[in-house]
Design a protein around this motif. Structure first.
Motif, PDB file in Angstrom:
ATOM      1  N   ALA A  31      -0.911   2.949 -10.984  1.00 17.68           N
ATOM      2  CA  ALA A  31       0.391   2.484 -10.495  1.00 17.68           C
ATOM      3  C   ALA A  31       0.477   0.962 -10.517  1.00 17.68           C
ATOM      4  O   ALA A  31       1.453   0.389 -11.001  1.00 17.68           O
ATOM      5  CB  ALA A  31       0.640   3.013  -9.081  1.00 17.68           C
ATOM      6  N   ALA A  32      -0.542   0.288  -9.996  1.00 13.39           N
ATOM      7  CA  ALA A  32      -0.520  -1.179  -9.974  1.00 13.39           C
ATOM      8  C   ALA A  32      -0.594  -1.747 -11.386  1.00 13.39           C
ATOM      9  O   ALA A  32       0.058  -2.749 -11.696  1.00 13.39           O
ATOM     10  CB  ALA A  32      -1.666  -1.714  -9.122  1.00 13.39           C
TER      11      ALA A  32
ATOM     12  N   THR B 113     -12.231  -4.616   0.147  1.00 14.64           N
ATOM     13  CA  THR B 113     -11.340  -5.733  -0.187  1.00 14.64           C
ATOM     14  C   THR B 113     -12.072  -7.073  -0.239  1.00 14.64           C
ATOM     15  O   THR B 113     -11.488  -8.078  -0.637  1.00 14.64           O
ATOM     16  CB  THR B 113     -10.167  -5.848   0.813  1.00 14.64           C
ATOM     17  N   GLN B 114     -13.339  -7.087   0.153  1.00 18.60           N
ATOM     18  CA  GLN B 114     -14.121  -8.327   0.101  1.00 18.60           C
ATOM     19  C   GLN B 114     -14.241  -8.779  -1.355  1.00 18.60           C
ATOM     20  O   GLN B 114     -14.448  -7.971  -2.253  1.00 18.60           O
ATOM     21  CB  GLN B 114     -15.508  -8.071   0.697  1.00 18.60           C
ATOM     22  N   MET B 115     -14.092 -10.093  -1.569  1.00 12.44           N
ATOM     23  CA  MET B 115     -14.188 -10.631  -2.929  1.00 12.44           C
ATOM     24  C   MET B 115     -15.641 -10.796  -3.367  1.00 12.44           C
ATOM     25  O   MET B 115     -16.428 -11.349  -2.614  1.00 12.44           O
ATOM     26  CB  MET B 115     -13.468 -11.978  -3.008  1.00 12.44           C
TER      27      MET B 115
ATOM     28  N   ALA C 175       0.838  -1.206   0.000  1.00  8.74           N
ATOM     29  CA  ALA C 175       0.000   0.000   0.000  1.00  8.74           C
ATOM     30  C   ALA C 175       0.871   1.254   0.000  1.00  8.74           C
ATOM     31  O   ALA C 175       0.582   2.224  -0.728  1.00  8.74           O
ATOM     32  CB  ALA C 175      -0.930  -0.004   1.212  1.00  8.74           C
ATOM     33  N   ARG C 176       1.927   1.239   0.782  1.00  4.66           N
ATOM     34  CA  ARG C 176       2.827   2.404   0.825  1.00  4.66           C
ATOM     35  C   ARG C 176       3.541   2.589  -0.512  1.00  4.66           C
ATOM     36  O   ARG C 176       3.682   3.719  -1.002  1.00  4.66           O
ATOM     37  CB  ARG C 176       3.835   2.234   1.963  1.00  4.66           C
ATOM     38  N   THR C 177       3.994   1.493  -1.108  1.00  2.00           N
ATOM     39  CA  THR C 177       4.674   1.571  -2.399  1.00  2.00           C
ATOM     40  C   THR C 177       3.741   2.113  -3.473  1.00  2.00           C
ATOM     41  O   THR C 177       4.112   3.002  -4.256  1.00  2.00           O
ATOM     42  CB  THR C 177       5.188   0.173  -2.807  1.00  2.00           C
ATOM     43  N   LEU C 178       2.525   1.581  -3.530  1.00  3.85           N
ATOM     44  CA  LEU C 178       1.564   2.024  -4.535  1.00  3.85           C
ATOM     45  C   LEU C 178       1.127   3.466  -4.302  1.00  3.85           C
ATOM     46  O   LEU C 178       0.955   4.229  -5.263  1.00  3.85           O
ATOM     47  CB  LEU C 178       0.349   1.098  -4.544  1.00  3.85           C
ATOM     48  N   ALA C 179       0.948   3.841  -3.040  1.00  5.91           N
ATOM     49  CA  ALA C 179       0.563   5.223  -2.738  1.00  5.91           C
ATOM     50  C   ALA C 179       1.634   6.194  -3.226  1.00  5.91           C
ATOM     51  O   ALA C 179       1.318   7.238  -3.821  1.00  5.91           O
ATOM     52  CB  ALA C 179       0.334   5.387  -1.238  1.00  5.91           C
TER      53      ALA C 179
ATOM     54  N   CYS D 226      -7.185  -2.263  -2.271  1.00  5.83           N
ATOM     55  CA  CYS D 226      -7.548  -3.469  -3.029  1.00  5.83           C
ATOM     56  C   CYS D 226      -6.359  -3.958  -3.860  1.00  5.83           C
ATOM     57  O   CYS D 226      -6.083  -5.170  -3.909  1.00  5.83           O
ATOM     58  CB  CYS D 226      -8.751  -3.186  -3.934  1.00  5.83           C
ATOM     59  N   ASP D 227      -5.657  -3.028  -4.493  1.00  7.88           N
ATOM     60  CA  ASP D 227      -4.502  -3.430  -5.302  1.00  7.88           C
ATOM     61  C   ASP D 227      -3.368  -3.962  -4.427  1.00  7.88           C
ATOM     62  O   ASP D 227      -2.693  -4.932  -4.789  1.00  7.88           O
ATOM     63  CB  ASP D 227      -4.008  -2.250  -6.149  1.00  7.88           C
ATOM     64  N   ALA D 228      -3.172  -3.358  -3.270  1.00  5.99           N
ATOM     65  CA  ALA D 228      -2.130  -3.828  -2.351  1.00  5.99           C
ATOM     66  C   ALA D 228      -2.460  -5.232  -1.841  1.00  5.99           C
ATOM     67  O   ALA D 228      -1.568  -6.072  -1.679  1.00  5.99           O
ATOM     68  CB  ALA D 228      -1.988  -2.863  -1.175  1.00  5.99           C
TER      69      ALA D 228
END
Length: 199
Positions: A172-173, A104-106, A36-40, A120-122
Protein backbone atom coordinates in the motif's frame (compact mmCIF):
# COMPACT_ATOMS: atom_id res chain seq x y z
CA UNK A 1 -8.58 -4.05 26.32
CA UNK A 2 -9.80 -0.48 26.42
CA UNK A 3 -7.90 1.04 23.48
CA UNK A 4 -9.74 4.39 23.45
CA UNK A 5 -8.84 5.10 27.09
CA UNK A 6 -5.25 3.87 26.64
CA UNK A 7 -4.87 6.14 23.62
CA UNK A 8 -6.53 9.13 25.29
CA UNK A 9 -4.18 8.68 28.25
CA UNK A 10 -1.01 8.82 26.15
CA UNK A 11 -2.26 11.71 24.00
CA UNK A 12 -2.84 13.65 27.21
CA UNK A 13 0.68 12.77 28.41
CA UNK A 14 2.18 13.95 25.10
CA UNK A 15 1.12 17.52 25.93
CA UNK A 16 4.14 17.42 28.27
CA UNK A 17 6.68 16.77 25.50
CA UNK A 18 9.51 19.33 25.30
CA UNK A 19 8.63 22.31 23.11
CA UNK A 20 11.83 21.82 21.07
CA UNK A 21 10.51 18.54 19.63
CA UNK A 22 9.49 20.37 16.46
CA UNK A 23 9.29 17.10 14.52
CA UNK A 24 8.62 14.46 17.19
CA UNK A 25 5.85 16.42 18.92
CA UNK A 26 2.32 15.29 19.68
CA UNK A 27 1.30 16.31 16.15
CA UNK A 28 3.65 13.65 14.74
CA UNK A 29 1.96 10.91 16.77
CA UNK A 30 -1.47 12.03 15.55
CA UNK A 31 -0.15 12.06 11.98
CA UNK A 32 1.28 8.53 12.31
CA UNK A 33 -1.98 7.22 13.79
CA UNK A 34 -3.91 8.60 10.80
CA UNK A 35 -1.36 7.21 8.33
CA UNK A 36 -1.45 3.79 10.00
CA UNK A 37 -5.23 3.65 9.66
CA UNK A 38 -5.10 4.74 6.02
CA UNK A 39 -2.42 2.19 5.14
CA UNK A 40 -4.17 -0.58 7.07
CA UNK A 41 -7.35 0.07 5.10
CA UNK A 42 -5.39 0.13 1.84
CA UNK A 43 -3.77 -3.18 2.80
CA UNK A 44 -7.20 -4.70 3.43
CA UNK A 45 -6.67 -5.21 7.16
CA UNK A 46 -10.10 -5.67 8.73
CA UNK A 47 -9.49 -7.73 11.89
CA UNK A 48 -10.74 -5.52 14.74
CA UNK A 49 -8.16 -6.70 17.26
CA UNK A 50 -5.25 -6.26 14.83
CA UNK A 51 -6.46 -2.77 13.96
CA UNK A 52 -6.82 -1.93 17.66
CA UNK A 53 -3.30 -3.12 18.50
CA UNK A 54 -1.84 -1.23 15.53
CA UNK A 55 -3.66 1.92 16.64
CA UNK A 56 -2.41 1.64 20.21
CA UNK A 57 1.15 0.97 19.05
CA UNK A 58 0.96 4.05 16.81
CA UNK A 59 -0.20 6.15 19.76
CA UNK A 60 2.69 4.92 21.96
CA UNK A 61 5.45 4.62 19.33
CA UNK A 62 7.14 7.93 20.28
CA UNK A 63 5.86 8.28 23.84
CA UNK A 64 9.36 7.48 25.04
CA UNK A 65 10.33 11.06 24.15
CA UNK A 66 8.62 12.00 27.42
CA UNK A 67 11.69 10.66 29.24
CA UNK A 68 14.46 10.06 26.67
CA UNK A 69 15.69 11.21 23.27
CA UNK A 70 18.26 8.53 22.53
CA UNK A 71 16.60 5.18 23.09
CA UNK A 72 13.10 6.63 23.11
CA UNK A 73 11.69 3.43 21.58
CA UNK A 74 12.76 1.37 24.59
CA UNK A 75 11.44 4.10 26.90
CA UNK A 76 8.11 3.97 25.04
CA UNK A 77 7.98 0.21 25.59
CA UNK A 78 8.59 0.73 29.30
CA UNK A 79 5.69 3.18 29.44
CA UNK A 80 3.44 0.73 27.59
CA UNK A 81 4.42 -2.06 29.99
CA UNK A 82 3.64 0.19 32.96
CA UNK A 83 0.27 1.59 31.92
CA UNK A 84 -1.38 -0.79 29.44
CA UNK A 85 -2.17 -3.56 31.97
CA UNK A 86 -4.38 -0.97 33.70
CA UNK A 87 -6.38 -0.66 30.47
CA UNK A 88 -6.93 -4.41 30.20
CA UNK A 89 -4.14 -5.31 27.80
CA UNK A 90 -2.72 -8.82 28.17
CA UNK A 91 1.00 -9.54 28.42
CA UNK A 92 0.91 -10.96 24.86
CA UNK A 93 -0.76 -7.80 23.52
CA UNK A 94 1.81 -5.57 25.25
CA UNK A 95 4.67 -7.71 23.95
CA UNK A 96 3.36 -7.28 20.40
CA UNK A 97 2.93 -3.51 20.86
CA UNK A 98 6.53 -3.28 22.09
CA UNK A 99 7.77 -5.25 19.07
CA UNK A 100 5.95 -2.79 16.82
CA UNK A 101 7.44 0.20 18.64
CA UNK A 102 10.96 -1.23 18.50
CA UNK A 103 10.60 -1.94 14.76
CA UNK A 104 10.41 1.83 14.13
CA UNK A 105 13.93 2.36 15.49
CA UNK A 106 16.30 3.58 12.77
CA UNK A 107 17.18 1.70 10.69
CA UNK A 108 13.69 0.23 10.66
CA UNK A 109 13.47 -3.52 11.31
CA UNK A 110 9.88 -4.73 10.88
CA UNK A 111 10.85 -8.20 9.66
CA UNK A 112 7.87 -10.14 8.34
CA UNK A 113 5.37 -8.87 10.97
CA UNK A 114 2.58 -7.18 8.93
CA UNK A 115 1.62 -4.74 11.71
CA UNK A 116 5.25 -3.70 12.19
CA UNK A 117 5.55 -3.07 8.45
CA UNK A 118 2.43 -0.90 8.57
CA UNK A 119 3.68 1.11 11.56
CA UNK A 120 7.13 1.65 10.03
CA UNK A 121 5.57 2.92 6.81
CA UNK A 122 3.15 5.16 8.71
CA UNK A 123 6.06 6.59 10.74
CA UNK A 124 7.77 7.82 7.54
CA UNK A 125 4.62 8.46 5.53
CA UNK A 126 5.61 12.11 4.98
CA UNK A 127 8.54 11.10 2.74
CA UNK A 128 6.06 10.51 -0.06
CA UNK A 129 3.67 13.38 0.60
CA UNK A 130 3.34 16.95 -0.67
CA UNK A 131 4.20 18.28 2.83
CA UNK A 132 7.62 16.61 2.78
CA UNK A 133 9.55 19.90 2.72
CA UNK A 134 7.88 21.64 5.69
CA UNK A 135 7.93 18.42 7.73
CA UNK A 136 11.61 17.78 7.00
CA UNK A 137 12.33 21.38 8.02
CA UNK A 138 10.83 20.67 11.46
CA UNK A 139 13.28 17.78 11.83
CA UNK A 140 16.16 20.08 10.87
CA UNK A 141 15.01 22.61 13.50
CA UNK A 142 14.68 19.88 16.12
CA UNK A 143 18.20 18.62 15.46
CA UNK A 144 19.55 22.19 15.54
CA UNK A 145 17.92 22.68 18.94
CA UNK A 146 19.91 19.63 20.08
CA UNK A 147 23.18 21.09 18.78
CA UNK A 148 23.23 19.28 15.42
CA UNK A 149 23.41 22.10 12.90
CA UNK A 150 23.29 21.50 9.16
CA UNK A 151 23.89 24.12 6.51
CA UNK A 152 21.76 23.91 3.36
CA UNK A 153 24.15 21.67 1.43
CA UNK A 154 24.76 19.28 4.33
CA UNK A 155 21.03 19.00 5.00
CA UNK A 156 20.21 18.30 1.35
CA UNK A 157 22.97 15.71 1.19
CA UNK A 158 21.55 14.01 4.28
CA UNK A 159 18.08 14.03 2.73
CA UNK A 160 19.41 12.59 -0.52
CA UNK A 161 21.10 9.76 1.35
CA UNK A 162 18.03 9.02 3.48
CA UNK A 163 15.54 9.11 0.60
CA UNK A 164 17.82 6.98 -1.58
CA UNK A 165 18.23 4.29 1.07
CA UNK A 166 14.68 4.29 2.43
CA UNK A 167 12.18 1.64 1.37
CA UNK A 168 8.52 1.20 2.11
CA UNK A 169 7.59 -2.19 3.54
CA UNK A 170 3.95 -2.57 2.49
CA UNK A 171 2.41 -2.78 -0.96
CA UNK A 172 0.00 0.00 0.00
CA UNK A 173 2.72 2.50 0.94
CA UNK A 174 4.76 1.55 -2.10
CA UNK A 175 1.75 2.25 -4.29
CA UNK A 176 0.55 5.38 -2.49
CA UNK A 177 3.85 7.04 -1.47
CA UNK A 178 6.82 5.74 -3.46
CA UNK A 179 6.15 7.80 -6.65
CA UNK A 180 5.94 11.03 -4.64
CA UNK A 181 9.01 10.04 -2.61
CA UNK A 182 10.95 9.67 -5.85
CA UNK A 183 9.70 13.11 -6.89
CA UNK A 184 10.98 14.56 -3.60
CA UNK A 185 14.34 12.87 -4.18
CA UNK A 186 14.52 14.48 -7.61
CA UNK A 187 13.77 17.86 -6.02
CA UNK A 188 16.52 17.35 -3.45
CA UNK A 189 19.00 16.52 -6.21
CA UNK A 190 17.88 19.55 -8.24
CA UNK A 191 18.44 21.82 -5.22
CA UNK A 192 21.87 20.32 -4.67
CA UNK A 193 22.74 20.84 -8.32
CA UNK A 194 21.60 24.46 -8.10
CA UNK A 195 23.80 25.00 -5.03
CA UNK A 196 26.77 23.54 -6.88
CA UNK A 197 26.11 25.80 -9.88
CA UNK A 198 25.72 28.87 -7.66
CA UNK A 199 28.81 27.95 -5.67
Amino acid sequence: MDCPRAEAYVLDQLHQLPAALYYHGRHHTIDVVAAARTLAAAEGLTDPQQLALLGTAAHYHDAGFLTAYQGHEAAGCQLAQQVLPGFGFSAAHIELICRLIMATQMPQTPGTEPLARLLCDADLDYLGRPDYWPVSDTLRRELAARGQHYDERAWLELQEQFLSQHRYWTAAATRLREPQKQARLAEVRARLAALTTAG
